[in-house]
Design a protein around this motif. Structure first.
Motif, PDB file in Angstrom:
ATOM      1  N   GLN A  86      10.568  -3.648  50.603  1.00 48.66           N
ATOM      2  CA  GLN A  86      10.972  -2.295  50.135  1.00 48.66           C
ATOM      3  C   GLN A  86       9.793  -1.487  49.025  1.00 48.66           C
ATOM      4  N   GLU A 169      14.378  -4.363  54.265  1.00 46.40           N
ATOM      5  CA  GLU A 169      14.473  -2.970  53.599  1.00 46.40           C
ATOM      6  C   GLU A 169      13.314  -2.047  53.142  1.00 46.40           C
ATOM      7  N   GLY A 172      13.977   1.457  52.280  1.00 45.28           N
ATOM      8  CA  GLY A 172      14.953   1.546  51.249  1.00 45.28           C
ATOM      9  C   GLY A 172      14.740   2.689  50.265  1.00 45.28           C
ATOM     10  N   THR A 201      18.015  -4.096  56.947  1.00 42.71           N
ATOM     11  CA  THR A 201      18.519  -3.187  56.378  1.00 42.71           C
ATOM     12  C   THR A 201      20.137  -3.069  55.792  1.00 42.71           C
TER      13      THR A 201
END
Length: 300
Positions: A86, A169, A172, A201
């Protein structure tokens, strides 16, 4: 119980458990992934999605069971598995081009690195073109938007030519519009590169939109081990084949899409909806289970 397909597969996970102290995180995980699949992984917070990703990456070993890549134990992290997090794994003091060149450069000795500098630069520019950033090679990470930085991180991973691209992710931290743009970008890149992607996710809609396959981990289920769930971990409670990826967001509004979204939400996220292990929604052709006698005393 579904029978295991014995044909060679890219990734084969069997009887995998992961435990930290007294806490079981992953509980007898079975999974087969084919080359070229876009697998999306969803589940409630704390169910072990990122833990499973770390096991595939080789950052941690399973407590029990085996994980095979091309028929061999996954071992420690290597270039067979690329990773995109992320938060962008970019070095702020290096340009975009230098960041992408870094991985291949570190595999070479100093003299070889100097000798092949032009070749390494051309290869890095090739991957920057794939992520539409070839005009930004001389910029530094702080000069790029969040979506652009994430595309650099994807180029960093792709240049190492991984067998599987793991994504934890990855969108995100992006705003909604940038996230939607990145979803379309990733689909186009996946179709172009014929990659195998393992995408974690928390966003169920994103998972259904992106994947050719979705599976849900959940700690909310029942079995024949009694009512004490404290030492149990998450299992794959849902595994579905999805239509081929598309670049249009219109699919998110179709009745079929919305119905499957609600089915997976109920099966994986609702604490009071406890499917029995024999009734998991494992509809993908490669789904299989290796239940223990304790888990299922009435297996057929």
């Amino acid at each position: 119980m579904n029978e295991k397909n014995n044909a060679p597969k890219l990734l084969h996970i069997e009887n995998v458990y992961k435990q930290y102290g007294e806490k079981m995180i992953l509980d007898n995980i079975d999974l087969i992934v084919n080359e070229g699949e876009f697998c999306t992984v969803v589940g409630p917070s704390g169910c072990g999605k990122s833990t499973l990703l770390r096991l595939i990456l080789g950052q941690e070993p399973p407590t029990e069971g085996r994980l095979l890549l091309d028929g061999k134990p996954v071992g420690y992290p290597n270039t067979d598995r690329g990773i995109v997090y992320q938060r962008y794994s970019l070095f702020p003091h290096l340009t975009v081009l230098e960041n992408v060149m870094l991985g291949p450069s570190l595999k070479l000795g100093l003299m070889e690195r100097r000798r092949r500098k032009t070749e390494l630069r051309d290869e890095a520019m090739h991957y920057l073109q794939h992520v539409n950033l070839h005009l930004h090679g001389n910029k530094y990470p702080h000069e790029l938007s969040g979506g652009m930085q994430q595309r650099v991180a994807i180029a960093q991973a792709l240049i190492m030519k991984p067998r599987i691209l793991l994504m934890d992710e990855p969108f995100g931290a992006l705003d909604p519009q940038t996230r939607e743009d990145m979803q379309i970008f990733l689909l186009e890149l996946w179709e172009q590169e014929k990659m195998t992607i393992f995408f974690v996710t928390h966003d169920l809609e994103e998972a259904l939109y992106l994947g050719t396959r979705i599976f849900a981990l959940s700690q909310y289920y029942s079995d024949d081990r009694g009512h004490d769930h404290k030492k149990r971990g998450a299992k794959i409670v849902s595994d579905h084949k999805l239509p081929s990826a598309v670049a249009s967001n219109e699919i998110k509004h179709t009745p079929e899409f919305l119905a499957l979204l609600e089915t997976i939400r109920k099966d994986a996220f609702e604490k009071d909806h406890l499917q029995h292990v024999r009734e998991f929604n494992l509809k993908h052709p490669d789904s299989y289970q290796t239940l223990t006698e304790e888990e299922s005393n009435h297996r057929g």
